[in-house]
Enzyme design. Structure first.
Site, PDB file in Angstrom:
ATOM      1  CD  GLU A   1      -6.176   3.618   6.730  1.00  0.00           C
ATOM      2  OE1 GLU A   1      -6.332   3.514   7.959  1.00  0.00           O
ATOM      3  OE2 GLU A   1      -5.602   2.738   6.039  1.00  0.00           O
TER       4      GLU A   1
ATOM      5  CD  GLU B   1      -2.901   1.197   2.324  1.00  0.00           C
ATOM      6  OE1 GLU B   1      -2.799   0.352   3.225  1.00  0.00           O
ATOM      7  OE2 GLU B   1      -3.745   2.098   2.308  1.00  0.00           O
TER       8      GLU B   1
ATOM      9  CG  HIS C   1      -5.772   1.102  12.770  1.00  0.00           C
ATOM     10  ND1 HIS C   1      -6.519   2.257  12.712  1.00  0.00           N
ATOM     11  CD2 HIS C   1      -5.254   0.924  11.528  1.00  0.00           C
ATOM     12  CE1 HIS C   1      -6.459   2.753  11.484  1.00  0.00           C
ATOM     13  NE2 HIS C   1      -5.688   1.963  10.747  1.00  0.00           N
ATOM     14  CD  GLU C   2      -2.643  -1.756  10.879  1.00  0.00           C
ATOM     15  OE1 GLU C   2      -3.159  -1.942   9.762  1.00  0.00           O
ATOM     16  OE2 GLU C   2      -2.228  -0.632  11.248  1.00  0.00           O
TER      17      GLU C   2
ATOM     18  CG  MET D   1       0.344  -3.206   5.008  1.00  0.00           C
ATOM     19  SD  MET D   1      -0.635  -1.761   4.486  1.00  0.00           S
ATOM     20  CE  MET D   1      -1.910  -2.573   3.539  1.00  0.00           C
TER      21      MET D   1
ATOM     22  CG  HIS E   1      -7.499  -1.541   8.221  1.00  0.00           C
ATOM     23  ND1 HIS E   1      -8.333  -0.615   7.628  1.00  0.00           N
ATOM     24  CD2 HIS E   1      -6.370  -0.847   8.565  1.00  0.00           C
ATOM     25  CE1 HIS E   1      -7.737   0.582   7.618  1.00  0.00           C
ATOM     26  NE2 HIS E   1      -6.550   0.466   8.190  1.00  0.00           N
TER      27      HIS E   1
HETATM   28  N1  B3K Z   1      -2.936   1.103   5.687  1.00  0.00           N
HETATM   29  C1  B3K Z   1      -1.634   1.242   6.263  1.00  0.00           C
HETATM   30  C2  B3K Z   1      -0.913   2.468   5.833  1.00  0.00           C
HETATM   31  C3  B3K Z   1      -0.241   2.377   4.515  1.00  0.00           C
HETATM   32  C4  B3K Z   1       0.626   3.575   4.299  1.00  0.00           C
HETATM   33  C5  B3K Z   1       1.180   3.624   2.941  1.00  0.00           C
HETATM   34  N2  B3K Z   1       2.162   4.676   2.804  1.00  0.00           N
HETATM   35  C6  B3K Z   1      -1.674   1.202   7.754  1.00  0.00           C
HETATM   36  C7  B3K Z   1      -2.954   1.556   8.383  1.00  0.00           C
HETATM   37  O1  B3K Z   1      -3.488   2.628   8.242  1.00  0.00           O
HETATM   38  O2  B3K Z   1      -3.494   0.710   9.035  1.00  0.00           O
HETATM   39 ZN    ZN Z   2      -5.408   2.071   8.746  1.00  0.00          ZN
END
Ligand code: B3K
Ligand code: ZN
Length: 865
Positions: A316, A117, A293-294, A259, A297
């Site tokens: 986000e 990402e 958080h992860e 991530m 997602h």
């Molecule tokens: N989605 C990733 C962040 C990616 C950043 C790319 N430069 C982490 C997060 O927000 O959970």
């Molecule tokens: Zn995130």
């Protein structure tokens, strides 16, 4: 480079249903064979255009026939074909050890790791590297068995084997469709911590945590946090995990926090590893929050993803909101809310005031990595929170349920989300959507009048948003503005003929609103923006008596804290503008209020600690039109000193009361340590006779990092020799542990010393420092630029020059990190003309670099406009 515009979105010309990837890992020459099942999307004869960057193309075959008539440039591979369904096989070659950008496939600290990402997959193979192309992946990894016993990718392991030459292979299959940015591969030698979680429907999920050899004991908190997050998402949102295995890998070289790759999260080790000796309470807190958080997602981001990168806040903003709710439920809601708001006031308001201002759904992007911002994340979360406020807990849940019912497995837009919230509840969010396209910080000005004779009280709310660098015209927003009126006894006034008062909320939709309450015997005190119900600034001409009244009586704990901060701010700004004529009456009433706060320490320690802390320089900076660096800085210091010296006995008593047993990360002890270290810091600032003794005693007896670091932080305000000595001892003890050493680096870089610029180079040549490691760079250069007020903003421009020199160095190593730490330079607008000129001079110097990365070009060009 040219900017992409949100309005230019077009559906993909081709879709990919299945991808088979084979990796032959090698430190300098990794081969990747990618076989994709592709179909033309609609009726057209356009070529297939694949993204690819910094990789070597070895061969291309279409339906198993090698082809050579493709066209290739630095960013794209175009293939002309008349087929509407076909198989494309692309072979590429990568040099992972040369890749210091930490994007794509890279090799660091003996392990292979990917970060895709936003647009890193194209550094692995030629592909339709955009989030609205969803495919199923099979991935086979070949590597030397001894050095890389663990070969990981997304989904479930479906095969493995051994070759005669010492290599082995593992095959993974991810049953879920996913965009390429969620692809991950890790190969290395790790210690493995396992656990399991039984879902609400009774399925068993295997949890695996991969950490550096020898770090197993530091993984328990992360695993426990993961299990809490899994249970919380089931309970609060009814969302269950969907694979049989969930893997987390901790790595030392990582550009951000973590991530959310499907089934295989990759984490910065900073957000995984913790034990009492080496991690602070804040570290424990952050690990739980980032693990949450992860994990969250998996539904908000992975199951339903973004149609294009302009929609980033779709996943986000929503996921930050979810992790904030999770953290609040795990500990103190008010303390968490204060933390959220501090980020907005310190960093997001600053972004709005800078050249980088953008709406939570940006309109134009050159380098997507530049838009992982506090605006997209944290203001994005505030926008979700406002919907939560408008819809209520049940309405919000209905909306989220409908969102998943409609869009599971798809790549969608922010509008799709808002529409689901509206359709599920019949609450009209048409006007509310403006929050997605309008940038800037709205200001709500509140005035009131009271007519003694009739008892009529009128409150007038006026909203306006100042123009931002990206957008001149602003419109009135739909703002849920919570408030209450306090009578002289501190009771919240109610009146069922005024519905807004009953609801404690007025929905502002126009430039001006008025409400009137009748029959009052005295003028009430309005307590405004309860719980920070919208990301706005509020202006009301409070007297200090009124602020003290709110501190004592507001029904909303957040607002009690907020009033304490307004009172401190008032003292600090008054001293900054008139250092020679201090407003004694104001200061006295502040001190009376502060001494009252000590009484909260037993019943509500988290709130007490927050109320006893004065606003940061960054927060104060956003309250003025032009930052007078030295005056503001010294005024803040003086007010802290005043609080320290005037109340020294209370600080000592408070310090002595915070007794804890052996280290435990639990709410009561965390509060105690927070109060203890806050008191210690005030005792040192107030030059208390006991200060030195307490510092040394605590340093010697501390069984945990919170208390050790508390000593160092407090000692900054004491005699230099003592501080240096403690720092020296700390380094001796911790130089083997990079995550702890980062704390030491950061303290050094923040020191208020006239020779700071002579000291920074010593840190940068420290044997444990490396420009290749983002954590080290952030600890030294990031801390200096973001938080060393007097050093960075030195009036001879030396601080700016120092940062610019290193940004130019980092440009060729890691552009993403360079573009992050340049942020303070892009915020020149609020400084005095002399500093503005010096900051712009350095930006121009950076702009002159002939090999500047897209990341920096975008930020520097915007800043110089
Ligand atoms: N989605 C990733 C962040 C990616 C950043 C790319 N430069 C982490 C997060 O927000 O959970
Ligand atoms: Zn995130």
């Amino acid at each position: 480079p040219v900017a992409k515009k949100r309005s230019d979105y077009q559906t993909p010309d081709f879709l990919i249903s299945h991808v088979d990837m084979v990796f032959h890992l090698d430190v300098v020459k990794t081969r990747v064979i990618t076989t994709s099942q592709i179909t033309r999307n609609g009726q057209h004869d356009r070529p297939l255009v694949l993204d690819g960057e910094s990789i070597k193309l070895v061969s291309v075959a279409l339906n198993e026939d090698a082809i050579h008539d493709y066209s290739l440039n630095d960013e794209q591979l175009s293939i002309q074909t008349t087929e509407s369904t076909f198989t494309l096989c692309v072979e590429t070659e990568i040099n992972p050890s040369e890749n210091k950008t930490l994007e794509g496939l890279y090799f660091s600290a003996g392990a292979y790791c990917t970060q895709c990402e936003a647009e890193g997959f194209r550094k692995i193979t030629y592909f339709l590297d955009r989030p609205d192309v969803l495919a199923k992946y099979d991935v086979t990894i070949f590597a030397d068995k001894e050095r890389y016993p663990h070969l990981l990718s997304n989904g479930n392991q479906i095969g493995k084997g051994q070759l005669d030459d010492g290599r082995h292979w593992v095959k993974w299959q991810d049953p879920f469709n996913k965009p390429s940015y969620l692809f991950a591969l890790v190969a290395g030698d790790f210690d493995l911590l396992t656990d399991n979680f039984i879902t609400q429907s009774g399925r068993n999920v295997l949890l695996e945590l991969y950490v550096d050899k020898g770090a197993l004991d530091k993984g328990h908190h992360a695993i426990a946090s993961l299990k809490k997050a899994m249970a919380w998402d089931e309970e609060v949102f009814g969302l269950e995990y969907d694979l049989d295995i969930y893997m987390v890998v901790a790595v030392d070289f990582f550009n951000m926090g973590a991530m959310e790759n499907k089934g295989l999260n990759v984490f910065n080790s900073k957000f995984v590893l913790a034990d009492a000796q080496s991690a602070t309470d804040d570290d424990f807190f952050n690990i739980e929050a980032v693990i949450g958080h992860e994990y969250f997602h998996n539904w908000t981001g992975n199951r339903v993803t973004c149609r294009d990168w302009f929609q980033l806040s779709l996943k986000e903003g929503l996921t930050v909101f979810r992790d904030q709710q999770f953290s609040a439920d795990m500990s103190s809601p008010v303390f968490n809310r204060i933390k959220n708001v501090q980020i907005i006031r310190e960093h997001q308001f600053a972004e709005d005031a800078s050249a980088m201002a953008h709406p939570i759904r940006p309109e134009e992007v050159i380098e997507m990595n530049n838009f992982y911002t506090v605006t997209v994340y944290d203001k994005g979360a505030e926008v979700i929170r406002m919907m939560h406020t408008l819809l209520g807990v049940d309405g919000f849940r209905k909306g989220v349920d409908l969102y998943f019912e409609r869009f599971d497995g798809q790549a969608v837009t922010c509008d799709d989300f808002v529409q689901a919230m509206q359709d599920a509840t019949d609450i009209d969010l048409t006007h509310f959507r403006l929050w997605y396209s309008q940038s800037g910080t709205p200001k709500v000005t509140v005035t009131d009048t009271f007519e003694q004779s009739s008892g009529r009280y009128t409150l007038t709310f006026t909203q306006s948003t100042p123009p931002t660098a990206d957008q001149a015209q602003k419109h009135a927003l739909h703002i849920p503005f919570k408030f209450e009126l306090l009578d002289q006894q501190g009771m919240s006034i109610s009146d069922d003929s005024v519905p807004e008062l009953e609801a404690k909320m007025i929905e502002l939709t126009q430039a001006k609103h008025e409400i009137t309450v009748s029959g009052l015997s005295e003028k009430p005190t309005p307590s405004l923006l309860l719980n920070f119900s919208a990301p706005v600034k509020v202006d009301y001409p409070y007297s200090h008596q009124q602020l003290s009244h709110i501190i004592l009586h507001s029904s909303d704990e957040f607002s009690r804290w907020d009033a304490s901060q307004s009172l401190y701010s008032r003292c600090i700004h008054s001293l900054a503008t008139a250092p020679d004529s201090p407003d004694e009456e104001l200061f006295d009433s502040m001190l009376v209020a502060v001494s009252g706060m000590f009484e909260l320490a037993d019943s509500n320690p988290a709130l007490a600690a927050a109320m006893l802390s004065v606003p940061s320089f960054e927060t104060l900076s956003q309250q003025v039109d032009e930052i007078q660096v030295e005056a503001l800085y010294h005024a803040q210091r003086s007010i802290r000193n005043l609080i320290a010296t005037s109340l020294s006995e209370k600080w000592l008593a408070l310090y002595n009361k915070q007794i804890t047993g052996p280290y435990q990360y639990d709410a009561d002890d965390v509060d105690k340590r927070r109060l203890r270290n806050l008191s210690l810091s005030y005792l040192v600032q107030g030059d208390s006779p006991q200060a030195s003794e307490l510092l040394l005693a605590q340093f010697a007896s501390a069984d945990n990092m919170t208390d050790s670091l508390g000593v160092l932080k407090a000692a900054q305000y004491g005699p230099v020799d003592q501080f240096d000595h403690l720092m020296f001892q700390f380094e001796e003890r911790w130089r083997h542990d990079p995550l702890v050493l980062d704390k030491w680096f950061a303290l050094h870089a923040n020191m208020e010393r006239s020779d700071i610029l002579a000291r920074l180079p010593l840190l940068l040549s420290h044997e444990k420092f490396s420009l290749d490691n983002p954590n080290r760079v952030r600890s030294v250069l990031g801390s200096f630029a973001f938080y060393n007020v007097l050093g960075f903003h030195a009036i001879d421009g030396s601080g700016y020059q120092f940062l610019a020199d290193y940004i130019l160095k980092l440009n060729s190593v890691n552009p993403q990190v360079a573009a992050r730490i340049i942020t303070p330079l892009t915020q020149w607008q609020k400084f005095d003309p002399k500093r503005q000129e010096l900051m712009r001079y350095q930006l121009a110097r950076i702009a002159d670099c002939k090999t500047l990365s897209k990341d920096l070009i975008e930020k520097v060009t915007k800043s110089l406009n």
